[in-house]
Design a protein around this motif. Structure first.
Motif, short mmCIF file in Angstrom:
data_model
loop_
_atom_site.label_atom_id
_atom_site.label_comp_id
_atom_site.label_asym_id
_atom_site.label_seq_id
_atom_site.Cartn_x
_atom_site.Cartn_y
_atom_site.Cartn_z
N ILE A 214 0.86 -1.19 0.00
CA ILE A 214 0.00 0.00 0.00
C ILE A 214 0.90 1.24 0.00
N LYS B 286 -1.66 -2.57 -4.33
CA LYS B 286 -3.03 -2.05 -4.19
C LYS B 286 -3.07 -0.60 -4.67
N LEU C 3 -9.09 -0.50 2.35
CA LEU C 3 -7.97 -1.38 2.03
C LEU C 3 -7.65 -2.32 3.19
N THR D 97 3.62 -0.96 3.95
CA THR D 97 3.25 0.43 3.64
C THR D 97 4.51 1.23 3.31
#
Length: 499
Positions: A12, A51, A63, A78
């Motif tokens: 992400i 994503k 998400l 992340t």
């Protein structure tokens, strides 16, 4: 070996909607380049899934909700390409149930000195955005791993790969069972523990099956199936001469083959990844499972002797982490010391059940008496562990919490013959030395049972402990027992403050 590609890891990328469409298109394009390149690297054993760029609180929350619901999602990575205000992430992080890795990197390696302007700075401000992102993790007291460095750096990728393997083991445990045949060895403290809290922390279901059920299945295994398995043994192991011809020794091996087949059928029927036995509960079995336990560990199942379900669970978790790596993982027990000045070492073994994955050469299949358990002479694989670096890891229940203790060791070659000790064994020099290591292990409450891993380093066990939310204690080259004792007392306050 577990196929780690079945585990997904969602990448992400963080930004915000104030930069305009052109900047966000560039963020998305850079993210695709990064994700595609990372996904091809064998250092990353899982499946990386990129994503959509996270730019609003609602997108971020959705998400994380989707990740929670995704059966194969084992973790989330992340990275903030730009500045991404961390309050946007609160609701998503608050509901997250997956292991979290914060990658602190930037798309470009070098500053473009001659052309850099504020547009470039706004687009490539991970140094800014990741600090904002890291703050909210700390503010929310979230367990996570932080990996900093250029995303093409091999060591950055290695550390991500370590975390992926640990997250895969964590995810695998959520669906696993420890089958306990009989109870713990009577009056032993370290093999006890809170099974309810273990299921909360690790996901594992820890339940008991009567050894009579195993004995019944053993009695139903056809002789032909045992003979077929004996053929597999002949391909993989060296046979003692007594095993090669008809007689008591060969019959003992066939009995172990039947026990292996019976055990495996029960484990697979219950979806169990690990099991325990104890020599005090062998009703209906002709001998203590020795070779059978060694063989099943070699196939990836966890094992713990004397009913030690915590170490059996940890053996299996380590087996998942180590899938495809050189070296091995085994249940282990500290047995005796060599205290010659300057050559101090520890000899690890067990009565029978050490995994051949740690062997330095082809194991030898032998049958010998065993002076405990009151059963027939059991078959076992005899070998010395391969020299090299390894770690010992143990999981203990302190009543209020679980603690992981890991000691780095150097396994050394056994240069003397031990004709009267026909068991698998390992000889190691623990770091920082035998005296300080032993004192530190005992101060921390370490058990006599452990997981021996030549395929893994301490980093793996630390990452796994962090994901499970348990205490981690490391014993290595710089460890001082008195300092460690102080640190454990300080840590007591921290762990007592946690909900």
């Amino acid at each position: 070996m577990v196929n780690l590609k079945k585990f997904e890891f969602w990448l992400i990328i963080g930004s915000q909607d104030l930069y305009g469409d052109k900047a966000l298109e560039q963020v998305a394009a850079n993210a695709r380049v990064m994700a595609e390149d990372l996904a091809k690297d064998p250092l990353l054993p899982g499946t990386l899934v990129l994503k959509p760029v996270a730019i609003t609180p609602s997108v971020i929350r959705r998400l994380f909700a989707d990740a929670n619901a995704a059966e194969n999602c084992a973790g989330i990575i992340t990275w903030m390409h730009t500045f991404s205000p961390s309050k946007m992430w609160i609701q998503g992080l608050a509901i997250n149930s997956k292991p979290l890795l914060h990658l602190h990197t930037q798309f470009n390696r070098d500053i473009p000195w001659g052309s850099i302007d504020m547009d470039f700075m706004n687009l490539n401000q991970s140094a800014h955005g990741d600090r904002e992102h890291g703050y909210i993790h700390t503010r929310m007291m979230l367990n996570r791993k932080v990996v900093a460095g250029f995303w093409k750096d091999p060591d950055v990728r290695r550390r991500i790969g370590v975390w992926m393997r640990c997250a895969a083991a964590r995810h695998d445990g959520l669906d696993s069972v420890v089958m306990r045949f009989g109870d713990n060895m009577r009056e032993v403290a370290v093999t006890e523990g809170d099974k309810v809290d273990a299921q909360i922390r690790f996901g594992w279901q820890v339940n008991t099956w009567g050894v009579g059920e195993l004995a019944r299945r053993y009695a139903e295994i056809p002789n032909g199936d045992a003979e077929t398995l004996l053929g597999e043994y002949a391909e993989r192991y060296e046979f003692d001469p007594a095993v090669k011809t008809s007689g008591p020794a060969r019959n003992a091996v066939l009995e172990q083959a039947k026990i292996e087949l019976a055990l495996k059928s029960l484990l697979d029927a219950e979806g169990a990844g690990a099991f325990t036995t104890t020599f005090q509960d062998l009703h209906g079995l002709p001998q203590l499972p020795g070779l059978a336990c060694q063989r099943l560990m070699e196939q990836g199942y966890g094992f713990g002797a004397e009913g030690d379900w915590k170490q059996s669970m940890l053996v299996h978790a380590a087996k998942v982490m180590a899938s495809g790596l050189p070296g091995g993982v085994s249940f282990m027990e500290d047995y005796t010391y060599h205290l010659e000045p300057g050559k101090e070492a520890a000899l690890g073994a067990h009565m029978l059940e050490i995994c051949p994955s740690i062997s330095g050469k082809k194991p030898r299949l032998e049958v010998h008496p065993l002076g405990i358990g009151g059963k027939a002479d059991p078959a076992r694989l005899v070998f010395d562990a391969a020299p090299g670096n390894a770690v010992l890891a143990t999981l203990v229940d302190l009543g209020s919490r679980f603690r992981m203790i890991v000691n780095e060791v150097e396994t050394i070659k056994i240069n003397r013959k031990m004709h009267q000790l026909p068991v698998a064994r390992a000889l190691w020099k623990p770091l920082p030395n035998l005296r300080d290591s032993s004192e530190s292990w005992i101060i921390a409450g370490g058990t006599h049972h452990s997981v021996y891993a030549s395929a893994l380093t301490a980093e793996y066990f630390r990452d796994w402990a962090e994901m499970c939310g348990i205490e981690y204690v490391h014993i290595g080259s710089g460890t001082k027992p008195d300092r460690l004792q102080d640190e454990l007392r300080w840590a007591q306050g921290y762990w007592n403050s946690k909900p």
